[in-house]
Design a protein around this motif. Structure first.
Motif, short mmCIF file in Angstrom:
data_model
loop_
_atom_site.label_atom_id
_atom_site.label_comp_id
_atom_site.label_asym_id
_atom_site.label_seq_id
_atom_site.Cartn_x
_atom_site.Cartn_y
_atom_site.Cartn_z
N ASN A 30 -3.38 -6.80 -10.56
CA ASN A 30 -4.72 -6.90 -9.98
C ASN A 30 -4.97 -8.32 -9.50
OD1 ASN A 30 -5.53 -4.15 -10.72
ND2 ASN A 30 -5.51 -4.91 -12.81
N TYR A 31 -5.77 -8.43 -8.47
CA TYR A 31 -6.23 -9.72 -7.93
C TYR A 31 -5.06 -10.60 -7.47
CZ TYR A 31 -10.57 -8.18 -10.04
OH TYR A 31 -11.68 -7.44 -10.37
N SER A 54 -4.98 -2.92 -8.11
CA SER A 54 -6.27 -2.94 -7.41
C SER A 54 -6.73 -4.37 -7.16
CB SER A 54 -7.34 -2.21 -8.24
OG SER A 54 -6.99 -0.86 -8.45
N HIS A 55 -7.68 -4.51 -6.21
CA HIS A 55 -8.27 -5.81 -5.87
C HIS A 55 -7.23 -6.81 -5.37
CE1 HIS A 55 -12.17 -4.62 -7.60
NE2 HIS A 55 -11.47 -4.12 -8.62
N ASN A 56 -6.24 -6.33 -4.66
CA ASN A 56 -5.21 -7.20 -4.10
C ASN A 56 -5.43 -7.40 -2.61
OD1 ASN A 56 -3.43 -7.35 -6.60
ND2 ASN A 56 -3.48 -5.14 -6.25
N THR A 57 -4.89 -8.52 -2.08
CA THR A 57 -5.07 -8.84 -0.66
C THR A 57 -3.76 -9.35 -0.07
OG1 THR A 57 -7.39 -9.45 -0.98
CG2 THR A 57 -6.30 -10.29 1.00
N TYR A 95 -9.76 -0.91 -3.94
CA TYR A 95 -10.30 -2.21 -3.48
C TYR A 95 -9.22 -3.18 -3.01
CZ TYR A 95 -14.57 -0.54 -5.73
OH TYR A 95 -15.66 0.22 -6.10
N ASN A 96 -8.20 -2.66 -2.39
CA ASN A 96 -7.18 -3.53 -1.80
C ASN A 96 -7.54 -3.84 -0.35
OD1 ASN A 96 -5.13 -3.76 -4.03
ND2 ASN A 96 -5.23 -1.52 -3.83
N THR A 97 -7.14 -5.03 0.12
CA THR A 97 -7.52 -5.49 1.45
C THR A 97 -6.30 -5.92 2.25
OG1 THR A 97 -9.67 -6.25 0.64
CG2 THR A 97 -8.90 -7.16 2.74
#
Length: 345
Positions: A30-31, A54-57, A95-97
């Motif tokens: 994550n992140y 999740s929450h990765n970019t 929530y990945n970007t």
């Protein structure tokens, strides 16, 4: 679940022999941030957020030449896992970007593939180069959305005369409850085939779309796509129509009610000599009698051929000395009094 925060930044490239099928897997992480990286020369998908990541970019990066061994699985960025893998992998990858990347050429499948089981993916400000898309295993668009509540915005895609590019963006429902609520806006697609759409959904997936551009002009949307550009104009038309209908109805009701009432009052009167009632209807004054021996009343209505309020005030004519009928009644009263005085005398 494991949690990992990673920042991979800087100008560097990662490449492997095509026999190494996958390059970047993010598992149960994550992140994480991938910034200014180049990923290429990969046997299958180049970048994969999976197994609960999740929450990765990934941003400002260059991804190309993926699927050199297995074109069917040569995605540029892959989010989540196919439903067939849910028994062994965590399906949620939320929530990945994917932002401000150049993806292609040489990406044999979708540039971004968002799988069922994942939600809230954002894909924005990317450039897609369609040269190299093969159409194998239905990999025939820049983006294929099978997850929920995804936002696809401000991307530019070039099909580059590749006949294997079926549409710019597609939405599919692989399993009930998924492939829903995608939102496409502000995208530009350069599509040279007249049959290509900017956004296409299958019969069960759905999406909304607005301010998307096709060059040259042609097909925009197909399937269960709500074009919010068109929806916005509908309330304006409805609002303009309604007041006209309401105004007509109110005027008609008012006129009918005013005209009817005096007619009813005139019809219900009976003869009694002790009281004079002056009733004015349609501009004509007539003498009638009332049931009440102690009350003198004046009923006034508007003439049937006009709606102006001035008619009402000008037709009150009670006790006018020039009225012949009123004068005659006064004379009869005087004669009666004289006769009674004579008898009493």
């Amino acid at each position: 679940m494991w949690s990992l925060s990673l920042a991979a930044t800087g100008l560097f490239a990662t490449s492997r022999s095509p026999t190494d099928k996958r390059e970047s897997w993010t598992d149960k992480a994550n992140y994480c941030l991938y910034d200014h990286v180049e990923v290429y020369n990969i046997g299958q998908e180049c970048v994969h957020f999976r197994n609960g990541s999740s929450h990765n970019t990934i941003q400002n990066s260059y991804i190309h030449d993926c699927g050199l061994v297995t074109p069917d699985y040569g995605e540029g960025v892959y989010v989540g896992s196919d439903k067939g893998k849910w028994a062994e992998l965590i399906k949620e990858a939320d929530y990945n970007t994917i932002r401000s990347n150049v993806i292609g050429p040489g990406v044999t499948a979708e540039h971004v593939d968002i799988k069922e089981g994942s939600s809230f993916t954002i894909v924005e400000h990317n450039i897609f180069n369609g040269t190299g898309i093969t159409g194998a295993n239905s990999g025939d668009s820049f983006i294929d959305v099978k997850g929920n509540d995804c936002i696809i915005r401000f991307n530019v895609g070039y099909s580059n005369d590749n006949p294997k590019v079926a549409n710019a963006f597609e939405v599919h429902q692989r399993i009930a409850g998924w492939g829903l609520n995608a939102n496409f806006y502000g995208n530009t697609a350069y599509l040279t085939n007249a049959t290509q759409y900017v956004v296409l959904t299958d019969s069960k997936g759905n999406a909304t779309a607005s301010n998307n551009t096709r060059i040259p002009t042609g097909n925009l949307y197909s399937g269960n796509v709500v074009d919010t550009d068109q929806s916005t104009s509908n309330p304006t038309t409805s609002s303009t129509t309604k007041p006209s209908t309401t105004s007509t109805s109110t005027t008609s009701t008012s006129t009918t009610s005013t005209t009817t009432k005096p007619s009813t009052t005139s019809t219900s009167t009976t003869t009694k000599p002790s009281t004079t009632t002056t009733t004015t209807t349609s501009g004509t004054t007539t003498g009638t009698t009332s049931n009440n021996p102690t009350t003198s009343s004046t009923t006034t209505t508007t003439s049937s051929d006009t709606n102006t309020p001035t008619t009402t005030s000008s037709t009150t004519t009670t006790n006018h000395p020039s009225n012949g009928i009123t004068l005659q009644s006064t004379n009869l009263l005087i004669l009666s009094l004289l006769f009674i005085s004579y008898i009493l005398a």
